[in-house]
Design a protein around this motif. Structure first.
Motif, PDB file in Angstrom:
ATOM      1  N   VAL A 293       0.932  -1.448  -0.041  1.00 11.07           N
ATOM      2  CA  VAL A 293      -0.371  -0.588  -0.205  1.00 11.07           C
ATOM      3  C   VAL A 293       0.722   1.022  -0.388  1.00 11.07           C
ATOM      4  O   VAL A 293       1.920   1.106   0.612  1.00 11.07           O
ATOM      5  N   THR A 294       0.464   1.643  -1.483  1.00 14.77           N
ATOM      6  CA  THR A 294       1.718   3.478  -1.332  1.00 14.77           C
ATOM      7  C   THR A 294       1.204   4.488  -0.356  1.00 14.77           C
ATOM      8  O   THR A 294       1.536   5.124   0.578  1.00 14.77           O
ATOM      9  N   GLY A 295      -1.294   4.514  -0.059  1.00 15.34           N
ATOM     10  CA  GLY A 295      -1.487   5.518   0.682  1.00 15.34           C
ATOM     11  C   GLY A 295      -3.121   5.508   0.620  1.00 15.34           C
ATOM     12  O   GLY A 295      -3.197   4.009  -0.213  1.00 15.34           O
ATOM     13  N   VAL A 296      -3.686   6.103   1.531  1.00 13.76           N
ATOM     14  CA  VAL A 296      -4.789   5.985   1.101  1.00 13.76           C
ATOM     15  C   VAL A 296      -5.598   7.212   0.701  1.00 13.76           C
ATOM     16  O   VAL A 296      -4.967   7.612   2.012  1.00 13.76           O
ATOM     17  N   LYS A 297      -6.428   7.427  -0.086  1.00 12.97           N
ATOM     18  CA  LYS A 297      -7.171   8.956   0.090  1.00 12.97           C
ATOM     19  C   LYS A 297      -8.602   8.488  -0.176  1.00 12.97           C
ATOM     20  O   LYS A 297      -9.453   7.582  -0.678  1.00 12.97           O
ATOM     21  N   THR A 298      -9.523   9.952  -0.487  1.00 13.30           N
ATOM     22  CA  THR A 298     -10.534  10.250  -0.503  1.00 13.30           C
ATOM     23  C   THR A 298     -11.461  10.596  -1.575  1.00 13.30           C
ATOM     24  O   THR A 298      -9.909  12.153  -1.214  1.00 13.30           O
ATOM     25  N   ASN A 299     -11.682  11.212  -2.831  1.00 11.87           N
ATOM     26  CA  ASN A 299     -12.148  11.957  -3.273  1.00 11.87           C
ATOM     27  C   ASN A 299     -13.873  12.005  -3.691  1.00 11.87           C
ATOM     28  O   ASN A 299     -14.351  10.721  -4.264  1.00 11.87           O
ATOM     29  N   GLY A 300     -14.565  12.881  -3.650  1.00  6.64           N
ATOM     30  CA  GLY A 300     -16.044  12.756  -3.458  1.00  6.64           C
ATOM     31  C   GLY A 300     -16.453  11.626  -2.555  1.00  6.64           C
ATOM     32  O   GLY A 300     -15.903  11.868  -1.439  1.00  6.64           O
ATOM     33  N   LYS A 302     -15.589   8.563  -2.688  1.00 10.94           N
ATOM     34  CA  LYS A 302     -14.780   7.265  -3.058  1.00 10.94           C
ATOM     35  C   LYS A 302     -13.410   7.506  -2.600  1.00 10.94           C
ATOM     36  O   LYS A 302     -12.839   8.553  -2.139  1.00 10.94           O
ATOM     37  N   ASN A 303     -13.458   5.790  -1.724  1.00  7.59           N
ATOM     38  CA  ASN A 303     -12.234   5.876  -0.774  1.00  7.59           C
ATOM     39  C   ASN A 303     -11.199   5.112  -1.840  1.00  7.59           C
ATOM     40  O   ASN A 303     -11.805   4.154  -2.130  1.00  7.59           O
ATOM     41  N   PHE A 304      -9.889   5.242  -1.532  1.00  7.22           N
ATOM     42  CA  PHE A 304      -9.135   4.163  -2.683  1.00  7.22           C
ATOM     43  C   PHE A 304      -8.163   3.871  -1.418  1.00  7.22           C
ATOM     44  O   PHE A 304      -7.374   4.646  -0.445  1.00  7.22           O
ATOM     45  N   VAL A 305      -7.641   2.783  -1.867  1.00  3.86           N
ATOM     46  CA  VAL A 305      -6.246   2.062  -1.902  1.00  3.86           C
ATOM     47  C   VAL A 305      -5.591   2.293  -2.974  1.00  3.86           C
ATOM     48  O   VAL A 305      -5.648   2.236  -3.686  1.00  3.86           O
ATOM     49  N   VAL A 306      -4.248   2.820  -2.648  1.00  2.00           N
ATOM     50  CA  VAL A 306      -3.047   3.082  -4.064  1.00  2.00           C
ATOM     51  C   VAL A 306      -1.955   2.290  -4.028  1.00  2.00           C
ATOM     52  O   VAL A 306      -1.754   2.060  -2.780  1.00  2.00           O
ATOM     53  N   ILE A 307      -1.873   0.651  -4.665  1.00  3.19           N
ATOM     54  CA  ILE A 307      -1.065   0.474  -3.890  1.00  3.19           C
ATOM     55  C   ILE A 307      -0.062   0.216  -5.312  1.00  3.19           C
ATOM     56  O   ILE A 307      -0.076   1.018  -6.180  1.00  3.19           O
ATOM     57  N   ASP A 308       1.588  -0.657  -5.312  1.00  2.00           N
ATOM     58  CA  ASP A 308       2.139  -0.023  -6.157  1.00  2.00           C
ATOM     59  C   ASP A 308       2.497  -1.074  -7.342  1.00  2.00           C
ATOM     60  O   ASP A 308       2.318  -0.525  -8.205  1.00  2.00           O
ATOM     61  N   GLY A 309       0.899  -2.057  -7.331  1.00  2.00           N
ATOM     62  CA  GLY A 309       1.336  -2.859  -7.955  1.00  2.00           C
ATOM     63  C   GLY A 309      -0.587  -2.040  -9.025  1.00  2.00           C
ATOM     64  O   GLY A 309      -1.280  -1.516  -9.000  1.00  2.00           O
ATOM     65  N   SER A 310      -0.420  -2.646 -10.260  1.00  5.77           N
ATOM     66  CA  SER A 310      -1.711  -1.917 -10.892  1.00  5.77           C
ATOM     67  C   SER A 310      -1.617  -2.368 -12.651  1.00  5.77           C
ATOM     68  O   SER A 310      -1.451  -3.909 -12.838  1.00  5.77           O
ATOM     69  N   MET A 311      -2.642  -2.237 -13.670  1.00  7.57           N
ATOM     70  CA  MET A 311      -3.122  -3.042 -14.374  1.00  7.57           C
ATOM     71  C   MET A 311      -1.984  -3.184 -15.781  1.00  7.57           C
ATOM     72  O   MET A 311      -2.444  -4.522 -16.419  1.00  7.57           O
TER      73      MET A 311
END
Ligand code: LLP
Length: 421
Positions: A293-300, A302-311
């Motif tokens: 996990v790189t970090g956690v954020k909220t927009n509008g 939506k809550n996001f968990v941002v990780i280092d893996g991806s599409m």
């Protein structure tokens, strides 16, 4: 038993080795983590199911082409299903017996067919032009080719449109109304082609074995017709496509035994050798993509968990809206808040998500997060988009040791494409 489980103190483990501990001992990157014993168990499940039948387990290399995994599957007796010349070369490097290999595809290239003819692998005829190319390849190689007709039985596999292949408007295989044309064309080339069987592949992620049975009924009828014209065909190839429990819902899905049992009597009644082409059901559940996990954020809203893996490392959610189960590798602190998160990567696209609306304890920066069932069509479909570079792969062996089975791709690897230009 399954390779990924929870320890009594709440840690995710792979064959009783804590994933958290593995994370601390390897490079700081997303990585694929496999269980070698689980691969063995999955092959054994097919072998048990196939008892009493003459059969070939043709592992579909497209699902996962790691050389170490291929060597292991070969050592367990598997053959291989190939869709390109390079997959054939790789299968040969991994030591597969060419007479247990099947070359499939709707756009096979002449050069690749020549290699297939030289090596003596089975080739599936997919179209009129494909038949011409196989004849040409046979002449160039100076070898007769064992061919199967890929018949498109028009059975609805009830799966996502992108992974359905056996319906009548599909780009794969031949329509039954053209069967006679193909039989005549094979007869006209007795020095180049030996017709040994019929093939079909309905699609992927199929979770009802009746679908395989319906297709097999049609296929043995075609085989009866083909035999009635004097061809000695011995092989029925029912393709791959058995689905797995991506949802981890505890739902009871068909197993290899159920699949084989629905076709067993048909195969025996015609005295056929059965070829199967499993990819996903052999390899998907043996692996997780392990991320941080790189970090956690909220927009509008939506809550996001941002990780280092991806599409880039795992595209199935983006491409097919596929669900793959996600969980944290370590137990949360006792007072951690549980929220609904989209789990996303750092790639510059809104399509870059690994999971949507997942209930998770709010993770700390650096926490480990896995995407399950990542053994099939994940690494083999990985890209270097955003120059993320393909991740390394590891497996846990029978004795609990962790071994690297593929190096990480590096920036230097990328720069090599421009050497001397
Ligand atoms: N045989 C043939 C002719 C195939 O086209 C395939 C898969 C297989 C066997 C193996 O099917 P399996 O047992 O793995 O379902 N990328 C998609 C799946 C594409 C499948 C393509 N053909 C995904 O990630 O779901």
């Amino acid at each position: 038993e399954h390779c990924f489980s929870k320890s009594s103190d709440g840690f995710l483990q792979c064959e009783n080795v804590k994933v958290q501990d593995i994370m601390e001992s390897v490079e700081r990157r997303p990585f694929y983590l496999y269980s070698k014993p689980q691969i063995t168990r999955n092959v054994e499940a097919y072998k048990d199911a196939l008892q009493g039948l003459n059969s070939i387990i043709g592992y579909a290399i497209k699902a996962n082409n790691n050389l170490k995994i291929l060597e292991h599957l070969r050592s367990l007796g598997c053959g291989a299903v190939l869709v390109s010349g390079n997959e054939l070369r790789l299968a040969l490097r991994a030591g597969f017996d060419p007479t247990k290999c099947i070359f499939n595809g709707n756009g096979k290239l002449l050069d690749d067919l020549v290699l297939a003819a030289q090596e003596g692998v089975f080739v599936n005829i997919d179209s009129e032009f494909d038949l011409e190319n196989i004849v040409a390849a046979s002449r160039i190689a100076g070898k007769k080719v064992n061919v199967l007709l890929r018949i498109n039985p028009d059975v609805d596999p009830q799966v996502h449109a992108y992974v359905a292949t056996g319906n009548k408007n599909s780009k794969f295989g031949i329509r039954n109304e053209k069967l006679q044309w193909f039989l005549d064309a094979v007869k006209a080339h007795p020095d180049e082609l030996k017709l040994v069987g019929a093939h079909c592949h309905l699609g992927s992620t199929i979770t009802k074995v009746d679908i395989f049975r319906d297709a097999a009924v049609l296929m043995v009828n075609y085989i009866d017709e083909i035999r009635a014209q004097g061809f000695e065909v011995d092989y029925l190839n029912i393709g791959g496509g058995l689905g797995i429990d991506y949802y981890h819902s505890g739902a009871v899905l068909p197993k290899p035994m159920n699949l084989i049992d629905t076709v067993r009597e048909l195969v025996l009644s015609r005295n056929l050798n059965l070829i199967i082409e499993p990819g996903r059901s052999l390899i998907a559940n043996t692996c997780c993509l392990v991320n941080r996990v790189t970090g956690v954020k909220t927009n509008g809203t939506k809550n996001f968990v941002v990780i280092d893996g991806s599409m880039a490392e795992l595209i199935r959610p983006s491409l097919y809206d596929a669900y793959q189960h996600i969980e944290l590798v370590s137990p949360p602190p006792p007072n951690a808040e549980v929220s609904t998160f989209d789990v996303v990567g750092p790639v510059c696209e809104s399509a870059d998500f690994l999971g949507k609306e997942r209930e998770l304890p709010t993770p700390a920066k650096g926490a480990g997060l896995v995407v399950h069932d990542a053994g099939a069509y994940c690494m083999s479909m990985a890209s270097t988009y955003n120059l993320k570079m393909r991740p390394p792969e590891y497996w846990v062996e029978e004795d609990g040791s962790v071994a690297k089975i593929r190096h990480s791709e590096t920036f230097e690897d990328h720069m090599r494409f421009f050497d001397g230009l």
